[in-house]
Design a protein around this motif. Sequence first.
Motif, short mmCIF file in Angstrom:
data_model
loop_
_atom_site.label_atom_id
_atom_site.label_comp_id
_atom_site.label_asym_id
_atom_site.label_seq_id
_atom_site.Cartn_x
_atom_site.Cartn_y
_atom_site.Cartn_z
N ARG A 34 6.78 -13.17 -9.11
CA ARG A 34 5.33 -12.97 -9.14
C ARG A 34 4.84 -11.79 -8.30
O ARG A 34 3.75 -11.30 -8.52
CB ARG A 34 4.61 -14.23 -8.68
CG ARG A 34 4.87 -15.38 -9.60
CD ARG A 34 3.58 -16.03 -9.92
NE ARG A 34 3.80 -17.08 -10.89
CZ ARG A 34 3.06 -17.21 -11.96
NH1 ARG A 34 2.08 -16.38 -12.19
NH2 ARG A 34 3.29 -18.18 -12.79
N SER A 35 5.64 -11.38 -7.32
CA SER A 35 5.12 -10.38 -6.39
C SER A 35 6.26 -9.57 -5.76
O SER A 35 7.26 -10.13 -5.34
CB SER A 35 4.33 -11.10 -5.29
OG SER A 35 4.16 -10.30 -4.16
N ASP A 36 6.05 -8.27 -5.70
CA ASP A 36 7.02 -7.42 -5.01
C ASP A 36 7.11 -7.79 -3.53
O ASP A 36 8.19 -7.74 -2.94
CB ASP A 36 6.64 -5.95 -5.15
CG ASP A 36 6.85 -5.43 -6.56
OD1 ASP A 36 7.66 -6.02 -7.31
OD2 ASP A 36 6.19 -4.42 -6.91
N ALA A 37 5.97 -8.15 -2.94
CA ALA A 37 5.97 -8.52 -1.52
C ALA A 37 6.82 -9.77 -1.28
O ALA A 37 7.59 -9.84 -0.32
CB ALA A 37 4.54 -8.76 -1.04
N PHE A 42 12.16 -12.28 0.47
CA PHE A 42 13.32 -13.12 0.19
C PHE A 42 14.58 -12.30 -0.13
O PHE A 42 15.62 -12.88 -0.48
CB PHE A 42 13.02 -14.06 -0.99
CG PHE A 42 12.15 -15.22 -0.61
CD1 PHE A 42 12.72 -16.40 -0.15
CD2 PHE A 42 10.77 -15.15 -0.71
CE1 PHE A 42 11.94 -17.48 0.20
CE2 PHE A 42 9.98 -16.22 -0.36
CZ PHE A 42 10.56 -17.39 0.09
N ALA A 43 14.52 -10.98 0.03
CA ALA A 43 15.62 -10.10 -0.39
C ALA A 43 16.97 -10.46 0.23
O ALA A 43 17.98 -10.46 -0.44
CB ALA A 43 15.27 -8.65 -0.09
#
Length: 82
Positions: A34-37, A42-43
């Motif tokens: 849902r979001s790049d942020a 969570f990367a």
Amino acid sequence: MNTCLATDAVFQSYGRCCASERFFEDFYQCFIRRSDAVRTLFANTDMAEVRQTTGATMARCVDAGHRHHQGGILTRNPERGG
């Protein structure tokens, strides 16, 4: 809906969710998409551990609410941080 019926509904609903082994995996895949942020946050995260922790925490919350409304006694447990 009275409170007892609502807690029973939550307990039963959560039980149906947990019947699927992929419930938390699917949840986090949708959440992260849902979001790049969010994806960035969570990367480098061990998602298996996150799913396990989330599942255990949700189970405790749902169970505690269900027991409370079924006449159970909730107490603080200092050994578990409660």
